[in-house]
Design a protein around this motif. Structure first.
Motif, PDB file in Angstrom:
ATOM      1  N   GLU A  73       0.610  -1.124  -0.047  1.00 55.37           N
ATOM      2  CA  GLU A  73      -0.070   0.003   0.052  1.00 55.37           C
ATOM      3  C   GLU A  73       0.933   1.085   0.076  1.00 55.37           C
ATOM      4  OE1 GLU A  73      -2.789   2.633   3.277  1.00 55.37           O
ATOM      5  OE2 GLU A  73      -2.066   0.470   3.597  1.00 55.37           O
ATOM      6  N   ILE A  74       0.738   2.061  -0.996  1.00 55.62           N
ATOM      7  CA  ILE A  74       1.848   3.310  -1.024  1.00 55.62           C
ATOM      8  C   ILE A  74       0.800   4.705  -0.487  1.00 55.62           C
ATOM      9  CG2 ILE A  74       2.733   4.938  -2.678  1.00 55.62           C
ATOM     10  CD1 ILE A  74       3.568   1.777  -2.739  1.00 55.62           C
ATOM     11  N   ASP A  75       1.353   5.135   0.496  1.00 54.56           N
ATOM     12  CA  ASP A  75       0.932   6.419   1.165  1.00 54.56           C
ATOM     13  C   ASP A  75       1.814   7.617   0.884  1.00 54.56           C
ATOM     14  OD1 ASP A  75      -0.075   8.349   2.588  1.00 54.56           O
ATOM     15  OD2 ASP A  75       0.322   7.293   4.648  1.00 54.56           O
ATOM     16  N   ARG A  76       1.534   8.035  -0.194  1.00 51.92           N
ATOM     17  CA  ARG A  76       2.621   9.007  -0.633  1.00 51.92           C
ATOM     18  C   ARG A  76       2.642  10.433   0.258  1.00 51.92           C
ATOM     19  NH1 ARG A  76       2.450  12.160  -6.746  1.00 51.92           N
ATOM     20  NH2 ARG A  76       4.301  13.630  -6.449  1.00 51.92           N
ATOM     21  N   MET A  82      -4.563  -2.431  10.808  1.00 51.32           N
ATOM     22  CA  MET A  82      -4.192  -3.644  10.132  1.00 51.32           C
ATOM     23  C   MET A  82      -5.257  -3.645   9.246  1.00 51.32           C
ATOM     24  SD  MET A  82      -2.659  -6.298  13.004  1.00 51.32           S
ATOM     25  CE  MET A  82      -2.571  -7.586  11.790  1.00 51.32           C
ATOM     26  N   ARG A  83      -6.529  -3.753   9.818  1.00 50.90           N
ATOM     27  CA  ARG A  83      -7.896  -3.863   8.899  1.00 50.90           C
ATOM     28  C   ARG A  83      -7.858  -2.515   7.713  1.00 50.90           C
ATOM     29  NH1 ARG A  83     -13.311  -6.061   9.140  1.00 50.90           N
ATOM     30  NH2 ARG A  83     -12.745  -7.600  11.102  1.00 50.90           N
ATOM     31  N   ARG A  84      -7.403  -1.410   8.049  1.00 49.16           N
ATOM     32  CA  ARG A  84      -7.614  -0.404   7.106  1.00 49.16           C
ATOM     33  C   ARG A  84      -6.432  -0.817   6.100  1.00 49.16           C
ATOM     34  NH1 ARG A  84      -7.485   3.468  10.801  1.00 49.16           N
ATOM     35  NH2 ARG A  84      -5.183   3.433  10.843  1.00 49.16           N
ATOM     36  N   HIS A  85      -5.232  -1.215   6.523  1.00 43.72           N
ATOM     37  CA  HIS A  85      -4.351  -1.567   5.391  1.00 43.72           C
ATOM     38  C   HIS A  85      -4.987  -2.585   4.510  1.00 43.72           C
ATOM     39  CE1 HIS A  85      -0.682  -3.564   3.550  1.00 43.72           C
ATOM     40  NE2 HIS A  85      -0.812  -4.343   4.243  1.00 43.72           N
ATOM     41  N   LEU A  86      -5.452  -3.910   5.216  1.00 39.42           N
ATOM     42  CA  LEU A  86      -5.879  -4.771   4.068  1.00 39.42           C
ATOM     43  C   LEU A  86      -7.024  -4.310   3.313  1.00 39.42           C
ATOM     44  CD1 LEU A  86      -5.742  -7.689   6.819  1.00 39.42           C
ATOM     45  CD2 LEU A  86      -4.404  -7.246   4.787  1.00 39.42           C
ATOM     46  N   THR A  87      -8.097  -3.308   3.779  1.00 40.45           N
ATOM     47  CA  THR A  87      -8.936  -3.083   3.121  1.00 40.45           C
ATOM     48  C   THR A  87      -8.665  -1.875   1.814  1.00 40.45           C
ATOM     49  OG1 THR A  87     -10.597  -2.705   5.107  1.00 40.45           O
ATOM     50  CG2 THR A  87     -10.941  -1.052   3.097  1.00 40.45           C
ATOM     51  N   ALA A  88      -7.439  -1.102   2.090  1.00 36.98           N
ATOM     52  CA  ALA A  88      -6.916  -0.173   1.013  1.00 36.98           C
ATOM     53  C   ALA A  88      -6.147  -1.379  -0.169  1.00 36.98           C
ATOM     54  CB  ALA A  88      -5.769   0.675   1.699  1.00 36.98           C
ATOM     55  N   LEU A  89      -5.683  -2.270   0.363  1.00 39.12           N
ATOM     56  CA  LEU A  89      -4.911  -3.352  -0.519  1.00 39.12           C
ATOM     57  C   LEU A  89      -5.969  -3.759  -1.544  1.00 39.12           C
ATOM     58  CD1 LEU A  89      -2.037  -5.215   0.833  1.00 39.12           C
ATOM     59  CD2 LEU A  89      -1.996  -3.380  -1.054  1.00 39.12           C
ATOM     60  N   LYS A 113      -4.731 -12.716  12.470  1.00 37.69           N
ATOM     61  CA  LYS A 113      -3.784 -13.284  13.164  1.00 37.69           C
ATOM     62  C   LYS A 113      -2.591 -14.047  12.577  1.00 37.69           C
ATOM     63  CE  LYS A 113      -6.972 -13.526  17.184  1.00 37.69           C
ATOM     64  NZ  LYS A 113      -7.796 -14.456  17.956  1.00 37.69           N
ATOM     65  N   GLY A 114      -2.672 -14.112  11.175  1.00 35.91           N
ATOM     66  CA  GLY A 114      -1.778 -15.093  10.346  1.00 35.91           C
ATOM     67  C   GLY A 114      -0.947 -14.293   9.729  1.00 35.91           C
ATOM     68  N   ILE A 115      -0.895 -12.931   9.922  1.00 35.42           N
ATOM     69  CA  ILE A 115      -0.016 -11.992   9.106  1.00 35.42           C
ATOM     70  C   ILE A 115       0.636 -10.957  10.154  1.00 35.42           C
ATOM     71  CG2 ILE A 115      -1.225 -11.972   7.099  1.00 35.42           C
ATOM     72  CD1 ILE A 115      -2.411  -9.438   7.846  1.00 35.42           C
ATOM     73  N   THR A 116       1.876 -10.197   9.593  1.00 37.25           N
ATOM     74  CA  THR A 116       2.508  -9.125  10.323  1.00 37.25           C
ATOM     75  C   THR A 116       2.527  -8.017   9.192  1.00 37.25           C
ATOM     76  OG1 THR A 116       3.876 -10.837  11.689  1.00 37.25           O
ATOM     77  CG2 THR A 116       4.658  -8.457  11.342  1.00 37.25           C
ATOM     78  N   VAL A 117       2.218  -6.864   9.919  1.00 35.70           N
ATOM     79  CA  VAL A 117       1.908  -5.790   8.959  1.00 35.70           C
ATOM     80  C   VAL A 117       3.092  -4.855   9.272  1.00 35.70           C
ATOM     81  CG1 VAL A 117       0.569  -3.736   8.222  1.00 35.70           C
ATOM     82  CG2 VAL A 117      -0.628  -6.009   8.748  1.00 35.70           C
ATOM     83  N   VAL A 118       3.740  -4.112   8.273  1.00 35.95           N
ATOM     84  CA  VAL A 118       4.743  -3.576   8.518  1.00 35.95           C
ATOM     85  C   VAL A 118       4.479  -2.149   7.886  1.00 35.95           C
ATOM     86  CG1 VAL A 118       7.344  -2.989   8.119  1.00 35.95           C
ATOM     87  CG2 VAL A 118       6.405  -5.212   8.912  1.00 35.95           C
ATOM     88  N   GLU A 119       5.024  -1.040   8.537  1.00 35.37           N
ATOM     89  CA  GLU A 119       4.956   0.313   7.895  1.00 35.37           C
ATOM     90  C   GLU A 119       6.398   0.791   7.908  1.00 35.37           C
ATOM     91  OE1 GLU A 119       1.795   3.441   9.131  1.00 35.37           O
ATOM     92  OE2 GLU A 119       3.742   4.263  10.029  1.00 35.37           O
TER      93      GLU A 119
END
Length: 213
Positions: free
Chosen positions: A43-46, A123-130, A157-163
């Protein structure tokens, strides 16, 4: 990345545009036994951070996100259109024979340091954007909200989100800019004949007197 001046792409709109359009990248960083790489949706956040932010996620057993969260620098490689150039397309071949094959391409290297994202809402916001990015082309896009909340919570619970906060961006548009105009036109025509509309468009924009890097 080796960067001859003729190929350097400095336009941030084009650099971020390529990154956003792809939606996937190869994440490379140092691991305990050497280099480690993963292929991840991004996900790109310019507008985030000083130079932009990349958010991505990894399978929970993957060791790489923990290393990134500890401060290890990470490199994201965004590979855009790439295609072979045969010397047969160059008028110079008939004139001097002094030609060799090469590749033309557009690529972005994005560097930064990151942290783990543990907040379930983020995390959910990231997955929604993708999901919204990849589903946009479908006539009836699937949405995260289409699945039961408890199911999405269990899957998270099965993933790790990184920013990752970006520190450096390198764009390279290698499109025969170092060749004569006749050779560039020959390559453009070659891509047209081969049905590579993506490469033809790039050549017309950047190698035939159009947009600059």
């Amino acid at each position: 990345m080796y960067m001859p001046q003729a190929f350097e792409q400095k336009d941030p709109d084009l650099v971020f545009g390529l990154m956003s359009s792809l939606g996937v990248a190869t994440a490379v960083s140092n691991g305990p036994e050497g280099m480690i790489a993963s292929h991840v949706p991004v996900e790109i956040d310019r507008e985030g951070g000083a130079k932009g932010i990349i958010r991505c996620h990894f399978a929970k057993p993957n060791l790489q996100p923990a290393l990134i969260a500890e401060g290890a620098e990470v490199l994201f490689i965004f590979q855009g259109p790439l295609a072979y150039v045969t010397p047969a397309w160059y008028p110079t071949k008939a004139e001097t024979g002094k030609v060799v094959p090469t590749l033309n391409f557009a690529v972005v290297h994005a560097y930064g340091t990151g942290r783990a994202v543990e907040d379930p809402i983020a995390m959910r916001r990231h997955l929604t954007a993708l999901t919204d990015h990849f589903e946009a082309e479908f006539p009836e896009p699937w949405k995260v909200s289409d699945a039961p909340d408890e199911y999405i919570d269990r899957m998270m619970k099965g993933i790790t989100v990184v920013e990752v906060s970006l520190t450096r961006l390198e764009g390279k548009w290698k499109l025969s800019q170092n060749r004569s105009e006749g050779d560039r036109r020959g390559v453009t025509e070659g891509y047209r004949t081969e049905g590579r509309a993506d490469m033809q468009a790039l050549m017309e924009d950047f190698a035939l007197g159009g947009r600059q890097g």
